[in-house]
Enzyme design. Structure first.
Site, PDB file in Angstrom:
ATOM      1  N   GLY A 210      -1.251  57.339  77.988  1.00  0.00           N
ATOM      2  CA  GLY A 210      -1.072  55.910  77.716  1.00  0.00           C
ATOM      3  C   GLY A 210      -1.383  55.087  78.947  1.00  0.00           C
ATOM      4  O   GLY A 210      -1.986  55.585  79.897  1.00  0.00           O
ATOM      5  N   ASN A 211      -1.018  53.834  78.940  1.00  0.00           N
ATOM      6  CA  ASN A 211      -1.187  53.003  80.132  1.00  0.00           C
ATOM      7  C   ASN A 211      -0.074  51.959  80.183  1.00  0.00           C
ATOM      8  O   ASN A 211       0.751  51.883  79.280  1.00  0.00           O
ATOM      9  CB  ASN A 211      -2.584  52.371  80.160  1.00  0.00           C
TER      10      ASN A 211
END
Ligand code: CTP
Length: 398
Positions: A210-211
């Site tokens: 993810g980020n």
């Protein structure tokens, strides 16, 4: 910022943040608003009614019966009809719980229940109270009822703990009120697609790539468009943010493939697409059906490229306006211009990670507009203000 003649009903409840209500009232009065204050008894332990009365230039109300001994009552229905907007700041966990459950055991709650105007609330409490499932559920329910949250900020709390729960700053609250009361119909009849937030690419049932995107910028843009009468399809990756604006159709997705599918489905229905999501460029070729167990050797993840949504829409766009974002760390403007060209966008909104306070997980952002033959630099500002600048730019471009 003018709020000339706007009638604002401010509810103050019993939190240490009640001292900020004094600043809030000053800002509202300075902007030309007419302010009436209702306090709970608990709020009066934190700030004196006299202070708020002097600042608001009006009596402060807290009881159903008038304090002059006349036997007359303070008519909560009339307050609710009088106001253009009601704002409860600070809103304690206790008051939020009562609001969410229709309890009206004081003048403030009875006024809330009978208010016909938009209601905004600015939670203020300790971080553990804020993230308690009951508070989360109450806030969710209030949003579902059509009320608007002004999110608390992260920072040091009165308890000494650090986290989310600090009431939004008065300047921010005034901006929200201003936006709510000064919408336009400039986008009436126009349709918009906005992507927001991160994407999560599954590695196995418990892990993902993810980020750090929070979705704030995209949600602010969607709300700013909706406040100007536009119809918005908002497609967001996993985010804690919510919106209940009647002009926004919200879709949550998990990963880049789902965001790509939905964006493609809706693109032909819209006049403008603004792609602010931080889409993963790569995903695991295969996500494991069962949890990957630890081994005594290195683990190599084989990644494949995801579809580039912006570039795909750029290929099929007809007379739609296509706006992308670029987050760069070096050679920012030339890189953004490359994206503009390669993805066939009409405008790239550039964030540089070298600018302090810009980008992921901040309430502020610093942007540049990068177009074919020009670039424009803006100062660091609140994301809600950035959203308004983007909206004005869209008005200019369509
Ligand atoms: N974008 C997209 N789909 C992707 C990747 C990016 O729609 N799979 C969009 C983003 O929403 C943004 C723009 O493309 O509007 C630029 O995103 P960014 O991550 O800065 O660019 P990339 O093309 O991924 O290039 P790089 O990461 O190499 O800088």
């Amino acid at each position: 910022m003018h709020l000339n003649g706007k009638k604002i009903l401010l509810g103050v409840t019993g939190s240490i943040a009640a001292y900020k209500s004094a600043f809030l009232i000053r800002l509202l009065i300075k902007a030309g608003a007419d302010v009436k204050v209702i306090m709970t008894d608990a709020a009066a332990s934190f700030i004196s009614p006299l202070t708020l009365s002097v600042l608001s230039k009006n009596p402060v109300y807290s009881d159903f019966s008038k304090s002059d001994g006349s036997g007359e009552w303070n008519n909560h229905v009339e307050f609710g009809i009088w106001a253009d907007i009601m704002i409860i700041a600070p809103a304690t966990a206790n008051t939020l719980a009562k609001m969410a459950n229709g309890i009206c055991d004081n003048l403030l709650l009875a006024t809330y229940l009978s208010a016909r105007c938009p209601v905004y609330f600015a939670p203020a409490m300790d971080l553990d109270m804020y993230i308690h499932p009951s508070t989360t559920r109450n806030i969710q329910r209030l949003i579902e009822y059509g009320n608007h949250i002004i999110h608390p900020e992260d920072g040091e709390l009165a308890s000494g703990l650090v986290g989310e729960g600090r009431m939004a700053e008065p300047e921010h609250i005034v901006q929200e009120i201003y936006r709510s009361l000064n919408g336009s119909n400039d986008f009436s009849g126009k349709f918009f697609l906005v992507t927001a937030g991160p994407t999560f690419e599954a590695i196995d049932p418990v892990r993902y790539i993810g980020n750090r995107s929070s979705g704030k910028m995209g949600f602010e843009i969607a709300e700013a468009i909706a406040n100007n009468g536009g119809e918005v399809i908002l497609i967001s990756g996993p985010s804690r943010l919510r919106t209940n604006h009647p002009n926004i159709r919200m879709h949550f997705v998990e990963n880049a493939a789902e965001m790509y599918q939905l964006s493609l489905e809706h693109f032909s229905d819209v006049d403008v697409a603004i792609l602010s999501a931080a889409v993963a460029d790569y995903r695991p070729v295969k996500s494991s059906d069962s949890k990957i167990k630890k081994k005594d050797h290195d683990l190599i993840l084989h990644l494949e490229a995801t579809q580039d949504i912006l570039a795909s829409l750029g290929k099929i766009k007809e007379d739609q306006l296509l706006i992308g974002f670029a987050l760069e760390t070096d050679n920012e403007i030339p890189n953004a211009r490359k994206k503009l060209k390669n993805k066939n966008a009409d405008l790239i909104i550039l964030n540089s990670l070298n600018d302090k306070g810009a980008g992921f997980d901040h309430d502020t952002n610093k942007i540049y507009f990068v177009e074919k033959d020009s670039e424009t630099e803006f100062d660091l500002m609140q994301k809600s203000e950035v959203a308004n600048i983007i909206v004005n730019k869209i008005k200019e471009l369509i």
